[in-house]
Every structure is written in structure tokens, then in C-alpha cells.
Design a protein around this motif. Structure first.
Motif, mmCIF file in Angstrom:
data_model
loop_
_atom_site.group_PDB
_atom_site.id
_atom_site.type_symbol
_atom_site.label_atom_id
_atom_site.label_comp_id
_atom_site.label_asym_id
_atom_site.label_seq_id
_atom_site.Cartn_x
_atom_site.Cartn_y
_atom_site.Cartn_z
ATOM 1 N N THR A 57 12.004 39.879 33.505
ATOM 2 C CA THR A 57 11.897 39.892 34.952
ATOM 3 C C THR A 57 11.986 41.311 35.491
ATOM 4 N N GLY A 58 11.643 41.456 36.748
ATOM 5 C CA GLY A 58 11.734 42.753 37.412
ATOM 6 C C GLY A 58 11.853 42.536 38.897
ATOM 7 N N PHE A 59 10.720 42.424 39.578
ATOM 8 C CA PHE A 59 10.689 42.164 41.013
ATOM 9 C C PHE A 59 11.355 40.821 41.316
ATOM 10 N N MET A 60 12.354 40.845 42.232
ATOM 11 C CA MET A 60 13.087 39.639 42.634
ATOM 12 C C MET A 60 13.571 38.863 41.409
ATOM 13 N N HIS A 61 14.197 39.576 40.468
ATOM 14 C CA HIS A 61 14.611 38.950 39.215
ATOM 15 C C HIS A 61 15.554 37.782 39.436
ATOM 16 N N GLU A 62 16.328 37.817 40.529
ATOM 17 C CA GLU A 62 17.284 36.737 40.785
ATOM 18 C C GLU A 62 16.597 35.397 41.034
ATOM 19 N N LYS A 63 15.325 35.442 41.443
ATOM 20 C CA LYS A 63 14.591 34.201 41.720
ATOM 21 C C LYS A 63 14.338 33.384 40.451
ATOM 22 N N PHE A 64 14.444 34.044 39.292
ATOM 23 C CA PHE A 64 14.193 33.346 38.027
ATOM 24 C C PHE A 64 15.476 32.798 37.385
ATOM 25 N N GLU A 65 16.615 33.075 37.968
ATOM 26 C CA GLU A 65 17.872 32.711 37.315
ATOM 27 C C GLU A 65 18.041 31.210 37.123
ATOM 28 N N TYR A 66 17.472 30.404 38.014
ATOM 29 C CA TYR A 66 17.602 28.945 37.887
ATOM 30 C C TYR A 66 16.992 28.418 36.597
ATOM 31 N N LEU A 67 16.055 29.187 36.017
ATOM 32 C CA LEU A 67 15.383 28.738 34.793
ATOM 33 C C LEU A 67 16.333 28.709 33.601
ATOM 34 N N GLN A 68 17.405 29.493 33.668
ATOM 35 C CA GLN A 68 18.386 29.478 32.577
ATOM 36 C C GLN A 68 19.039 28.099 32.456
ATOM 37 N N ASN A 69 19.461 27.547 33.575
ATOM 38 C CA ASN A 69 20.085 26.223 33.553
ATOM 39 C C ASN A 69 19.073 25.111 33.321
ATOM 40 N N LYS A 70 17.901 25.269 33.888
ATOM 41 C CA LYS A 70 16.910 24.191 33.808
ATOM 42 C C LYS A 70 16.269 24.105 32.426
ATOM 43 N N TYR A 71 15.997 25.266 31.800
ATOM 44 C CA TYR A 71 15.266 25.246 30.529
ATOM 45 C C TYR A 71 15.985 25.989 29.398
ATOM 46 N N GLY A 72 17.076 26.657 29.685
ATOM 47 C CA GLY A 72 17.779 27.397 28.642
ATOM 48 C C GLY A 72 17.072 28.653 28.201
ATOM 49 N N VAL A 73 16.292 29.270 29.096
ATOM 50 C CA VAL A 73 15.544 30.471 28.735
ATOM 51 C C VAL A 73 16.475 31.672 28.687
ATOM 52 N N ILE A 74 16.004 32.734 28.045
ATOM 53 C CA ILE A 74 16.718 34.013 28.002
ATOM 54 C C ILE A 74 16.057 34.953 29.008
#
Length: 629
Positions: A84-101
Motif C-alpha cells: 500500500t501507499g496512498f491512503m494505506h489505512e483504507k486497506f487495513e480492513y482486508l487484514q481481518n476480512k481475508y488475513g492478508v499481509i
């Protein structure tokens, strides 16, 4: 293992009919993970991209990156890394939803996507390399992949993508270049096997101190090391993989995408309205390059300026840096006035002729006004017209036996039909090098009294320099403005000085859009030194024109080449039965940069004229290119 055997085993594994022996044989081909690059800011998708990354757009009721993640999971790929880079915080929900790194690329706004691979290098093994904003109509992913590859889709029309020109007998890409038609171009998924990743990482780290490498796209870095980093071409059918560059492209694909925009944007917000208005307006950019030699694509004066120009810098004082230039006397305008024998009241100075043109368009054009521009010609005219929401109508510059020629009848016919606010004439014309007759210019001016006739003389100096006709035009006619630059003939591209000649009322009107303070005082002193060194530029002009005419004759002696007479410091070239884009690419590989132009759907080369030894090298490499292709 042969690829045919691999496919049989992979199909068995995916159908859950493989035995332990099969899985053991497949183990070296097992995909370790997928790395999804999602760091960029998609300027062409404003204003929506102002509030969310493009990978989070919802297309056909699915978030782009979520669809990609779910397809990967369906293929059995469990480790998914998102850079991530631009607005990286917008992707944080994907950690809980899919277990991504999630990995944050703090340099996303400085460099290109090579910087995303750099921060993700510890995860690069048997890895899919993906972008968050691709849309796969079918799931193209597998748990096992035979070899490193890049997906490709075919385009019959010209496309500004990385087009695969050639592959070897095993399907590995051996020739790939930006832009082309009737080509397979790279898009969507790429796969790096472990061996490929290790080499890629090694080259990347060895060269990372080089700014040019950090600012590369992954595609360009691969091209740089194509022999050591072999990628196979995997042909995908039709619209199997989609990449949306603008919001309008998504709207065309998904009729309900407008609802998503409405739900996320406050359309009544005044700032949003401004962003939306300029959504499809594209700014003009020159192609960046770190190359210092062999630059025959920008029409820079490769003979350089008068040595007296550099001497000016020796006399620069501290006050020249920290004080505004507010003196009544303008030495540059006075010097131009004397040299051109034109009143100072008829001259204005700006930061290069591109800015002169921009100010003319900005102050004179309104929305839906019409502008006549030559074709082929400089695309900058359309770029600045688009920013004013004016309409560009092209008129013909036609190919003749030995040179190109303005089609005056076509210009006048279209002027009568469209009643343009501005008529653009370039002489010498770019990219063809032809000039327009003085009688024709006067006819155009007289028959279009309601239009401003802008005569762009960026390449003034290489022909007749007496200024008599220009003085007559701006004295007799109030609707004429002549634009010139110090970038070409005077060889001072980087000091950014241009100027205009016109009637006083028009000068006063255009002056409303000029900078508050004068262009750089140091640059202006350098420009004055150039004007005064008449002997240097007389000799430089003679040498340039002699080499140009020799070069044209030499080109015309080569089979499959047609070069046209030019009165500028460049030559326009037609290639017969040879792919001009491949020739351009071949020249680039040999450190010679030339420019492509389109004339009636055919590609042409424009080549800047430089010193004799350089042009001999250009001629040699051009002949090699034609023979090899």
C-alpha cells in the motif's frame, strides 16, 4: 518435467484426483504467494481517487481488490501480500476480512512501482505479481505455475502499452516496446518463479542507488534485463483481463458505476465540481529521460549556445538571486526590439514559448470556442485547448514529392465553416519542417478578421531572419501574434525564455495572463548575450543547415527511406515497408532517441539534426535497423 506433463498433473491436483507422488512432482511449481501492488494514486480517476484508492472501486458490485483476492483464494493461494501507499489505512480492513499481509511503501509518491517490489522483496519467491485495479472476468490463477510469464491481450488498434514484438521458439519474450498496433500487449497477472525472483532481487538491489531505477515501472526494469530475466508470453482471450484508466471507461463497462460515484462523492460540493469538470483533461508532458547523449527526439540545439552565454554566470551577483527585477528598463525587450527592428510596445517575454502559447489560449479562449490546428502537428495545442474546453479542428499539412505543404484551401474552408477564435500556423512546421508562404499567411489573416492568427515560429532562425515580414504583419494587422523561443535556434532550452510579437492592444490583452514578475533575471541576461553574439549563430546556422541537407540526401539514398526537405533543425522521415516503431526502438537500444509522429494513421520518424559525427552514427544505426528488421 515437460510442460505437457505438468499440465496433466496440475489438472489432476486441481480436480483433487492427484496422488502423493503427483503432489511431490508438482512441489517446485507450487505458488508461494501473490504480491498485489496497490500503492499508487490514480490521477486520471479524479475526483473519486481523491477519497479512495482505485483498487477499492466497486465494479459490478465487487470491490476490485476483493475480487482479485477471492480469485486467488479460490485457486488455493493463501499468502497474499498487499503493498500500500496512498491512503494505506483504507486497506487495513482486508487484514481481518481475508488475513492478508500489508506492507506500506512510504516512497509511493516519489517513485514508480519498482519501489513497491523493493519493499516486498522478502516475499518474492514463486509469486504472482499483480496490480490492485485489474479486473479478471475469468479466474486466471492456479496453485501451480510452470514458468515465469506475463499475461498478454491482443490489440488490433494502436495502444500505448508494452507491446510484445517477438518471442523465441519457447515462447519467451525477446522484444517488447511501449506503443504499437496489431500486437499482444502485457496486462494483468505476471508470475515470477523462485529463480526469476532471486535474479530480479539481485539486479534491483545492485542498481537501487540509481534514481532512474527507483523511478522505473517493473516493465521497463524487465526490458533492461530481458536476457537474464526471461518471461514467457501467455496469450489471454479478448477482454479476459481489463484495466480501467478513467472513470468513464468503468462507466462504459458497468452501467451502475455512476451510482457508486454518487454514493461516495458529494456532487454539490464546489471543489468536487471543479475536480469533476477537469476529469478528462490531460496535461501535456515530455517523456522523461536521464540520457544526455543521442537526444534527437526533442529538437534541442545539439550544437549548444554561444560560449558568451556561460560567461554571464561569472558576473552573477548575490542581489541577482534575492531581489525582484523591478527596474523600469527591460534589457531583454530592448535588445529584442533593436535586433528585430520592432517596437518594444509590440514585444512581451514569458517563461518559454510553451508558456507564451498557454497564456494566449488562456486569455483568449472560452468554453466551446473553436481552434484550428495543423495536422500532423504539436499535440500541445490540443492540450491547452482542452484545458479551456475549446474544440480543436485540424486542417491538413500534406505530403508532396520533396516536402510537405500547407493545404491553404482546407484551412480556409474549415475557418469559414467553424469560425475559429484562434488559427494556429507553425512555420517552420513541426514535425514536417515545411514553411508557409507569406502571401498565404496574409490571405488567411485578411479572410479571418474575427480570429486571432497565431504564428508559432519556434524554429525561427534557421531560415530568413530579417523580420521584415513579421514587422509588417503586427503593424498592419491587430489580430496576429507571433511566438518564438530561445530554446531552439539559440540553444537555451533550459533557461526557459520565450517571447511574443503582436500589436499593442493584443499585447496588453495577453499581458493580463503574464507572470506577476519578469522571467528569471539571470536567464534574461543569458538571452541578451545570445542575441548579441551574431557571429556565433551565423556560423552555427550555416553548419546546421549544411549537415541537415547532407543528412536528407543520405537518407534518400537508402532503400525504404523517404526524407523531406526541411527548414528547421530536424528532418521528417517516412519508412517504406519497415515498421517505424521497431526502428525507433532499435535506435533507442543503441542510445539514439528519435520521435514518432502519426500522419494519416502512418507512423513517421522525426530526427533532430546535430553535429556531423553524431548524424553519421544515426545514419549507420538507421541502416542497421532497416536491414535487421
Amino acid at each position: 518435467m515437460k510442460e505437457s506433463e505438468f499440465i496433466i498433473l496440475r489438472d489432476k491436483a486441481e480436480n483433487r484426483s492427484a496422488d502423493k507422488k503427483d503432489y511431490k512432482s508438482l512441489e517446485p511449481y507450487r505458488v508461494d504467494n501473490a504480491i498485489i501492488m496497490a500503492a499508487g494514486y490514480s490521477a486520471r480517476c479524479m475526483p473519486l481517487s481523491n477519497i479512495m484508492p482505485k483498487g477499492l472501486f466497486k465494479v459490478k458490485n465487487e470491490i476490485l481488490i476483493e475480487r482479485e483476492i477471492e480469485q486467488l483464494l479460490e485457486a488455493g493461494i493463501r499468502e497474499i501480500v498487499i503493498v500500500t501507499g496512498f491512503m494505506h489505512e483504507k486497506f487495513e480492513y482486508l487484514q481481518n476480512k481475508y488475513g492478508v499481509i500489508l506492507i506500506h511503501n512510504k516512497d509511493f509518491d516519489k517513485y514508480n512501482n519498482m519501489s513497491s517490489l523493493y519493499v516486498a522483496q522478502e516475499y518474492m519467491k514463486n509469486s504472482y505479481i499483480l496490480c490492485s485495479d485489474n479486473y479478471y472476468e475469468e479466474n486466471v490463477f492456479h496453485s501451480y505455475v510452470f514458468d515465469s510469464y506475463y499475461s498478454c491481450v491482443y490489440s488490433e488498434e494502436y495502444c500505448d502499452e508494452y507491446c510484445v514484438r517477438e518471442t523465441d521458439i519457447n515462447g519467451y519474450i525477446t522484444d517488447i516496446h511501449r506503443g504499437g498496433r496489431r500486437s499482444w500487449y502485457t496486462i494483468g497477472d505476471a508470475f515470477f518463479n523462485k529463480k526469476f525472483s532471486e535474479k530480479f532481487i539481485q539486479f534491483m538491489n545492485d542498481e537501487w542507488s540509481n534514481y532512474q531505477i527507483r523511478n522505473m515501472l517493473m516493465d521497463d526494469f524487465h526490458i533492461r534485463h530481458m536476457k537474464e530475466l526471461p518471461l514467457r508470453k501467455v496469450e489471454r482471450p479478448g477482454r479476459c483481463i481489463l484495466e480501467f484508466d478513467t472513470l468513464e471507461e468503468i462507466r462504459q463497462y458497468d452501467g451502475k458505476f455512476g451510482e457508486f460515484i454518487d454514493n461516495n462523492l458529494d456532487k454539490d460540493n464546489g471543489v468536487i465540481k471543479v475536480f469533476s469538470k477537469y476529469l478528462d483533461v490531460k496535461s501535456y508532458h515530455s517523456v522523461p529521460t536521464e540520457q544526455q547523449n543521442g537526444r534527437l527526439h526533442l529538437n534541442e540545439n545539439l550544437f549548444g549556445p554561444s560560449p558568451k552565454c556561460i560567461e554571464v554566470l561569472k558576473d552573477v551577483k548575490m542581489e541577482d538571486l534575492y531581489l525582484y527585477d523591478l527596474s523600469h528598463r527591460d534589457e531583454l525587450i530592448d535588445t529584442l526590439s533593436s535586433a528585430c527592428d520592432i517596437s518594444a510596445n509590440n514585444i512581451f517575454v514569458h517563461n518559454g514559448s510553451a508558456e507564451v502559447i498557454k497564456s494566449i489560449f488562456s486569455i483568449l479562449l472560452n468554453e466551446n470556442d473553436n481552434v484550428l490546428i495543423p495536422m500532423p502537428g504539436w499535440s500541445y495545442y490540443k492540450s491547452v485547448s482542452d484545458a479551456k474546453f475549446a474544440n480543436c479542428i485540424s486542417y491538413e499539412v500534406c505530403e508532396r514529392e520533396k516536402s510537405y505543404e500547407y493545404n491553404i484551401d482546407d484551412l480556409l474552408k474549415k475557418a469559414k465553416k467553424y469560425n475559429p477564435k484562434i488559427i494556429v500556423i507553425t512555420s517552420p512546421q513541426m514535425p514536417t519542417g515545411c514553411v508557409i508562404e507569406q502571401e498565404s499567411i496574409e490571405r488567411i489573416i485578411k479572410e479571418n478578421k474575427n480570429a486571432i492568427v497565431m504564428l508559432d515560429e519556434a524554429y525561427w532562425g534557421y531560415g530568413n531572419n530579417d523580420n521584415v515580414f513579421e514587422k509588417k504583419m503586427i503593424t498592419y494587422y491587430s489580430n496576429v501574434v507571433i511566438t518564438r523561443t530561445f530554446s531552439k535556434f539559440y540553444g537555451l532550452a533550459n533557461i526557459r525564455i520565450g517571447y511574443g510579437l503582436c500589436s499593442y492592444p493584443l499585447r496588453r490583452t495577453i499581458g493580463l495572463d503574464l507572470p506577476l514578475f519578469r522571467a528569471s533575471g539571470i536567464s534574461r541576461k543569458i538571452a541578451v548575450a545570445a542575441i548579441r553574439d551574431k557571429e556565433y549563430y551565423k556560423a552555427m546556422k550555416k553548419e546546421t543547415n549544411q549537415i541537415r541537407d547532407w543528412f536528407i540526401n543520405e537518407l534518400n539514398a537508402v532503400d525504404s527511406v523517404k526524407a523531406y526537405y526541411s527548414e528547421a533543425n530536424f528532418v521528417f522521415v517516412k519508412l517504406l515497408n519497415v515498421d517505424a516503431d521497431k526502428v525507433r526502438a532499435f535506435m533507442e537500444e543503441n542510445n539514439i532517441l528519435v520521435r514518432l509522429f502519426v500522419d494519416k494513421d502512418a507512423l513517421r520518424l522525426r530526427i533532430t539534426v546535430g553535429p556531423k559525427d553524431l548524424m553519421e552514427r544515426v545514419l549507420f544505426q538507421l541502416k542497421r535497423a532497416i536491414l535487421s528488421l
